[in-house]
Design a protein around this motif. Structure first.
Motif, mmCIF file in Angstrom:
data_model
loop_
_atom_site.group_PDB
_atom_site.id
_atom_site.type_symbol
_atom_site.label_atom_id
_atom_site.label_comp_id
_atom_site.label_asym_id
_atom_site.label_seq_id
_atom_site.Cartn_x
_atom_site.Cartn_y
_atom_site.Cartn_z
ATOM 1 N N GLN A 215 0.795 -1.224 0.000
ATOM 2 C CA GLN A 215 0.000 0.000 0.000
ATOM 3 C C GLN A 215 0.827 1.273 0.000
ATOM 4 N N ALA A 216 2.150 1.156 0.122
ATOM 5 C CA ALA A 216 3.037 2.325 0.050
ATOM 6 C C ALA A 216 4.214 1.943 -0.838
ATOM 7 N N ALA B 29 -3.584 3.637 -9.887
ATOM 8 C CA ALA B 29 -4.820 4.333 -9.517
ATOM 9 C C ALA B 29 -6.033 3.447 -9.722
ATOM 10 N N THR C 185 -0.294 4.490 -2.084
ATOM 11 C CA THR C 185 0.424 5.748 -2.220
ATOM 12 C C THR C 185 1.686 5.493 -3.041
ATOM 13 N N ARG D 254 5.484 7.194 -4.113
ATOM 14 C CA ARG D 254 6.535 8.203 -3.968
ATOM 15 C C ARG D 254 7.616 7.882 -4.986
ATOM 16 N N ALA E 188 -0.957 12.828 -11.234
ATOM 17 C CA ALA E 188 -1.424 12.035 -10.096
ATOM 18 C C ALA E 188 -2.690 12.637 -9.490
ATOM 19 N N HIS E 189 -2.722 13.959 -9.401
ATOM 20 C CA HIS E 189 -3.913 14.645 -8.861
ATOM 21 C C HIS E 189 -5.138 14.362 -9.731
ATOM 22 N N GLY F 180 -6.489 11.080 -8.807
ATOM 23 C CA GLY F 180 -6.832 10.862 -7.413
ATOM 24 C C GLY F 180 -5.842 9.957 -6.701
ATOM 25 N N LEU F 181 -4.602 9.921 -7.205
ATOM 26 C CA LEU F 181 -3.560 9.071 -6.644
ATOM 27 C C LEU F 181 -2.716 9.871 -5.665
ATOM 28 N N ARG F 182 -2.559 9.354 -4.465
ATOM 29 C CA ARG F 182 -1.705 10.020 -3.472
ATOM 30 C C ARG F 182 -0.245 9.872 -3.913
ATOM 31 N N PHE F 183 0.415 11.006 -4.061
ATOM 32 C CA PHE F 183 1.709 10.995 -4.747
ATOM 33 C C PHE F 183 2.643 12.029 -4.159
ATOM 34 N N GLN F 184 3.929 11.663 -4.108
ATOM 35 C CA GLN F 184 4.993 12.597 -3.744
ATOM 36 C C GLN F 184 6.154 12.409 -4.719
#
Length: 426
Positions: A163-164, A186, A193, A195, A217-218, A221-225
């Motif tokens: 999940q990360a 996604a 998430t 990164r 990513a936005h 709707g994907l959590r992204f760094q």
């Protein structure tokens, strides 16, 4: 449509040993320093013989004779002709640069290209190189094939239980590899998430790449760094080759790590001990998967003439593939040949010592080195092979492209000449 230049058995390889490869080179490009055999009447074969003879003359420091041959080659080449003329133009340009390293400054006017060389780091030249990279990605399957296959290997390694996810991309460039993978992540439920740590020596490019990926990513709707790892360029030190850059990568305990080295590791071959240290440190990071893509060629031979013949063989196939798949007036093809591949040819032919960066070696060499550093080969999947075949069939429909499978890895080539390899490791 897809041929095969190697057995699909994991025990075989598209190449035999180095001796048979050298024999293959000699068979295709048998050269003498003074004559061209009368049985070879093809102009293309004759002009290649002249190129090899010129390389041999330069290696023997017979500069006057080499200069005479370069004059003949120059009049029989053009950046706007057929694939042979264009190839000869690039190799003649590179040979003239090498010759000018050995002769007095009073003769440096002879065919010295000043517009774009490997050492030209002006902003305009960097922009031209970046533009040619994007063109290369559009008009050839080479980058897409390696990136698509690497992505599939990563997706299969990081299944739904992770999940990360943290991807370290050495030399991320424009980041064109990652949007398809981001879309696939996604679509998972729940979406993990992501990164990405991307390395590069152009801070502006790193920032723009991060911004584009974050916006994409936005939209998903994907959590992204995105974490840029800037490797400062320095005339006295090649930071790409410093294994300590790995210590700057931030690892989190709950993340699943994937390492991406697409067309990166050959830069470290200048110092094999540093390369081994780099690989050992990558292994110590305990990645779930490491993806590696490289040119399937030996452009790192210590003997100049052998390196020259290998490069001539390799880029003949590359230019032939461009000739067969793109229209005669293609501006993209001209950009790719003159800027991207032209820069590589100049580096391989004209440069020596620390200045030479394009030190490609064949898959067998990488396999031995990776296993020696504790890595195990992870077989690329049948689905990844189906994807690669579909990519070629839909976007690059030519009988010339061949896809081979060997040692659990994929090889893309033109006719009977393997050009690129992609593999995954753990």
């Amino acid at each position: 449509m897809l041929g095969s230049f190697g057995s699909s058995s994991s025990q075989s390889h598209p190449h035999h040993d180095e001796e048979s490869s050298d024999h293959h080179q000699r068979r295709r490009f048998t050269a003498t320093t003074t004559t061209i055999t009368t049985t070879m009447t093809s102009p293309a074969i004759q002009i290649r013989q002249l190129l090899i003879s010129c390389a041999e003359l330069i290696s023997r420091s017979d500069f006057s004779a080499a200069k005479r041959l370069l004059t003949i080659l120059s009049t029989n080449s053009s950046p706007f002709g057929d694939s042979t003329e264009r190839l000869v133009h690039q190799f003649t340009r590179a040979l003239s640069l090498r010759l000018n390293r050995y002769i007095s400054s009073t003769t440096n006017h002879f065919m010295t290209p000043v517009e774009t060389t490997p050492t030209d780091s002006s902003s305009s030249s960097l922009a031209l190189i970046q533009s040619s990279y994007l063109s290369l990605n559009q008009v050839t399957p080479f980058i897409r094939f390696t990136q698509l296959t690497a992505n599939q290997a990563i997706l299969e390694a990081i299944n739904g239980n992770h999940q990360a996810i943290h991807i370290v991309d050495f030399d991320i460039n424009h980041g064109v590899q990652w949007p398809p993978l981001m879309q696939a992540l996604a679509d998972r439920y729940p979406a993990p998430t992501l990164r990405i740590t991307g390395t590069g020596n152009d801070l502006d490019t790193l920032r723009r790449t991060g911004d584009r990926l974050a916006k994409f990513a936005h939209s998903l709707g994907l959590r992204f760094q995105f974490h840029p790892l800037y490797i400062a360029a320095n005339d006295n030190r090649d930071h790409d080759e410093d294994p300590s850059i790995i210590s700057s990568i931030v690892l989190l305990p709950d993340e699943t790590l994937a390492i991406n080295c697409v067309f990166y590791l050959h830069r470290l071959l200048k110092d094999r001990e540093k390369l081994r240290i780099f690989l050992h440190r990558v292994k110590s990071m305990n990645p779930k998967i490491v993806t590696i893509a490289e040119k399937e060629a030996n452009h790192n031979h210590p003997l100049f003439v052998q390196r020259f013949m290998e490069a001539l063989d390799y880029y003949t196939a590359v230019f032939d593939s461009l000739e067969a798949t793109l229209p005669p007036g293609s501006r993209e093809r001209m950009t790719v040949e003159q800027v991207w591949f032209g820069r590589e040819i100049v580096d391989i032919v004209a440069m020596e010592g620390d200045k030479r960066k394009e030190r490609h070696e064949r898959f067998r060499s990488w396999e031995v080195m990776l296993r020696g550093c504790g890595f195990s080969n992870v077989a690329l999947s049948p689905f990844a092979l189906s994807q690669a075949k579909l990519l070629l069939r839909l976007h690059y429909p030519s009988e010339g492209y061949q896809l081979g499978v060997s040692s659990n890895s994929f090889f893309l080539g033109w006719q009977n000449q393997p050009l690129f390899s992609i593999s995954s490791w753990r």
